[in-house]
Design a protein around this motif. Structure first.
Motif, PDB file in Angstrom:
ATOM      1  N   MET A  80       0.826  -1.190   0.000  1.00  0.00           N
ATOM      2  CA  MET A  80       0.000   0.000   0.000  1.00  0.00           C
ATOM      3  C   MET A  80       0.873   1.258   0.000  1.00  0.00           C
ATOM      4  N   THR A  81       1.942   1.220   0.787  1.00  0.00           N
ATOM      5  CA  THR A  81       2.831   2.375   0.857  1.00  0.00           C
ATOM      6  C   THR A  81       3.468   2.644  -0.504  1.00  0.00           C
ATOM      7  N   GLU A  82       3.869   1.564  -1.191  1.00  0.00           N
ATOM      8  CA  GLU A  82       4.503   1.728  -2.494  1.00  0.00           C
ATOM      9  C   GLU A  82       3.530   2.307  -3.512  1.00  0.00           C
ATOM     10  N   SER A  83       2.264   1.885  -3.460  1.00  0.00           N
ATOM     11  CA  SER A  83       1.261   2.415  -4.395  1.00  0.00           C
ATOM     12  C   SER A  83       1.030   3.901  -4.178  1.00  0.00           C
ATOM     13  N   LEU A  84       0.919   4.303  -2.919  1.00  0.00           N
ATOM     14  CA  LEU A  84       0.743   5.725  -2.614  1.00  0.00           C
ATOM     15  C   LEU A  84       1.984   6.526  -2.984  1.00  0.00           C
ATOM     16  N   TYR A  85       3.135   5.936  -2.763  1.00  0.00           N
ATOM     17  CA  TYR A  85       4.409   6.563  -3.113  1.00  0.00           C
ATOM     18  C   TYR A  85       4.463   6.840  -4.621  1.00  0.00           C
ATOM     19  N   ILE A  86       4.152   5.812  -5.411  1.00  0.00           N
ATOM     20  CA  ILE A  86       4.178   5.954  -6.872  1.00  0.00           C
ATOM     21  C   ILE A  86       3.144   6.973  -7.321  1.00  0.00           C
ATOM     22  N   LEU A  87       1.940   6.901  -6.777  1.00  0.00           N
ATOM     23  CA  LEU A  87       0.876   7.842  -7.143  1.00  0.00           C
ATOM     24  C   LEU A  87       1.260   9.275  -6.802  1.00  0.00           C
ATOM     25  N   PHE A  88       1.778   9.495  -5.605  1.00  0.00           N
ATOM     26  CA  PHE A  88       2.141  10.841  -5.185  1.00  0.00           C
ATOM     27  C   PHE A  88       3.261  11.420  -6.044  1.00  0.00           C
ATOM     28  N   PHE A  89       4.344  10.674  -6.213  1.00  0.00           N
ATOM     29  CA  PHE A  89       5.488  11.229  -6.930  1.00  0.00           C
ATOM     30  C   PHE A  89       5.274  11.303  -8.442  1.00  0.00           C
ATOM     31  N   THR A  90       4.436  10.433  -8.981  1.00  0.00           N
ATOM     32  CA  THR A  90       4.080  10.572 -10.397  1.00  0.00           C
ATOM     33  C   THR A  90       3.277  11.850 -10.600  1.00  0.00           C
ATOM     34  N   THR A  91       2.301  12.068  -9.743  1.00  0.00           N
ATOM     35  CA  THR A  91       1.495  13.296  -9.828  1.00  0.00           C
ATOM     36  C   THR A  91       2.358  14.531  -9.604  1.00  0.00           C
ATOM     37  N   PHE A  92       3.250  14.475  -8.638  1.00  0.00           N
ATOM     38  CA  PHE A  92       4.146  15.597  -8.365  1.00  0.00           C
ATOM     39  C   PHE A  92       5.040  15.901  -9.565  1.00  0.00           C
ATOM     40  N   ALA A  93       5.598  14.850 -10.182  1.00  0.00           N
ATOM     41  CA  ALA A  93       6.471  15.046 -11.343  1.00  0.00           C
ATOM     42  C   ALA A  93       5.694  15.636 -12.518  1.00  0.00           C
ATOM     43  N   VAL A  94       4.466  15.180 -12.724  1.00  0.00           N
ATOM     44  CA  VAL A  94       3.639  15.714 -13.813  1.00  0.00           C
ATOM     45  C   VAL A  94       3.336  17.190 -13.570  1.00  0.00           C
ATOM     46  N   MET A  95       2.932  17.525 -12.353  1.00  0.00           N
ATOM     47  CA  MET A  95       2.613  18.924 -12.050  1.00  0.00           C
ATOM     48  C   MET A  95       3.836  19.826 -12.176  1.00  0.00           C
ATOM     49  N   LEU A  96       4.975  19.366 -11.680  1.00  0.00           N
ATOM     50  CA  LEU A  96       6.199  20.153 -11.786  1.00  0.00           C
ATOM     51  C   LEU A  96       6.621  20.325 -13.245  1.00  0.00           C
ATOM     52  N   GLU A  97       6.474  19.276 -14.041  1.00  0.00           N
ATOM     53  CA  GLU A  97       6.805  19.380 -15.458  1.00  0.00           C
ATOM     54  C   GLU A  97       5.885  20.373 -16.166  1.00  0.00           C
ATOM     55  N   LEU A  98       4.592  20.351 -15.842  1.00  0.00           N
ATOM     56  CA  LEU A  98       3.659  21.295 -16.464  1.00  0.00           C
ATOM     57  C   LEU A  98       3.930  22.732 -16.033  1.00  0.00           C
ATOM     58  N   ILE A  99       4.314  22.920 -14.779  1.00  0.00           N
ATOM     59  CA  ILE A  99       4.648  24.267 -14.304  1.00  0.00           C
ATOM     60  C   ILE A  99       5.889  24.780 -15.023  1.00  0.00           C
ATOM     61  N   LEU A 100       6.912  23.934 -15.161  1.00  0.00           N
ATOM     62  CA  LEU A 100       8.125  24.351 -15.872  1.00  0.00           C
ATOM     63  C   LEU A 100       7.845  24.622 -17.347  1.00  0.00           C
ATOM     64  N   ARG A 101       6.956  23.846 -17.955  1.00  0.00           N
ATOM     65  CA  ARG A 101       6.583  24.103 -19.352  1.00  0.00           C
ATOM     66  C   ARG A 101       5.936  25.469 -19.510  1.00  0.00           C
ATOM     67  N   SER A 102       5.150  25.874 -18.505  1.00  0.00           N
ATOM     68  CA  SER A 102       4.502  27.184 -18.601  1.00  0.00           C
ATOM     69  C   SER A 102       5.510  28.323 -18.557  1.00  0.00           C
ATOM     70  N   PHE A 103       6.708  28.060 -18.025  1.00  0.00           N
ATOM     71  CA  PHE A 103       7.783  29.048 -18.028  1.00  0.00           C
ATOM     72  C   PHE A 103       8.728  28.875 -19.211  1.00  0.00           C
ATOM     73  N   GLY A 104       8.422  27.918 -20.095  1.00  0.00           N
ATOM     74  CA  GLY A 104       9.222  27.721 -21.298  1.00  0.00           C
ATOM     75  C   GLY A 104      10.361  26.729 -21.161  1.00  0.00           C
ATOM     76  N   LEU A 105      10.428  26.015 -20.045  1.00  0.00           N
ATOM     77  CA  LEU A 105      11.492  25.035 -19.832  1.00  0.00           C
ATOM     78  C   LEU A 105      10.887  23.643 -19.950  1.00  0.00           C
TER      79      LEU A 105
END
Length: 170
Positions: free
Chosen positions: A1-26
């Motif tokens: 269960m911990t691993e599933s939440l870990y993967i879900l959290f960090f995948t979502t975090f990486a996607v959001m961070l990537e989208l935020i950086l894209r909005s700044f042109g990176l």
């Protein structure tokens, strides 16, 4: 269960961070870097599930007219399998190589979907890909170190022990 939440959290975090950086042109494929890590630590099935989640998040949130992200993430999962099974890499600093290879892999899947001539798009975006490759080459070993440090405290499998687990399964 911990691993599933870990993967879900960090995948979502990486996607959001990537989208935020894209909005700044990176344009850095941060989700792909995490998928490389997750596919080695948790296995290719968990990596594929995280890839589907990340691809849906990136394609839907960015408003992409074509779902090109999932094939790109499939190539990243294949690279992680190759790196784990075929490359003898004991040093964390050797992971600069797959880190630098991930942006061109993702870019090659996206390139046919850009409007206009393929050759002009190739040369127009090549400097961005070189910069992204350099940065991702530095980020992947740092990511491995940070996540393994955190995983050790959480009692989750470590990236550095993946080869040992692979050899014990054979």
């Amino acid at each position: 269960m911990t691993e599933s939440l870990y993967i879900l959290f960090f995948t979502t975090f990486a996607v959001m961070l990537e989208l935020i950086l894209r909005s700044f042109g990176l344009s850095l494929p941060l989700a792909a870097l995490f998928l490389f890590y997750a596919a080695i630590v948790f296995g290719y099935r968990a990596g594929a599930a995280a890839a589907i989640l990340a691809a849906c998040g990136l394609d839907f949130m960015a408003g992409n007219p074509h779902p090109y992200t999932l094939p790109a993430f499939g190539l990243v999962i294949a690279l992680s399998w190759f790196w784990l099974n075929k490359v003898e890499s004991e040093s964390i600093f050797l992971h600069v190589i797959p880190g630098a290879l991930i942006p061109p892999l993702v870019w090659l899947c996206i390139l046919p979907f850009f409007p206009g001539a393929l050759l002009s798009n190739l040369f127009a975006q090549l400097p961005d890909i070189v910069i992204a490759s350099f940065l991702c080459g530095l980020l992947l070993p740092l990511e491995i170190f940070l996540f393994d440090t955190m995983n050790e405290k959480l009692g989750i499998d470590l990236y550095t022990n993946a080869k040992i687990r692979l050899h014990n399964q054979r």
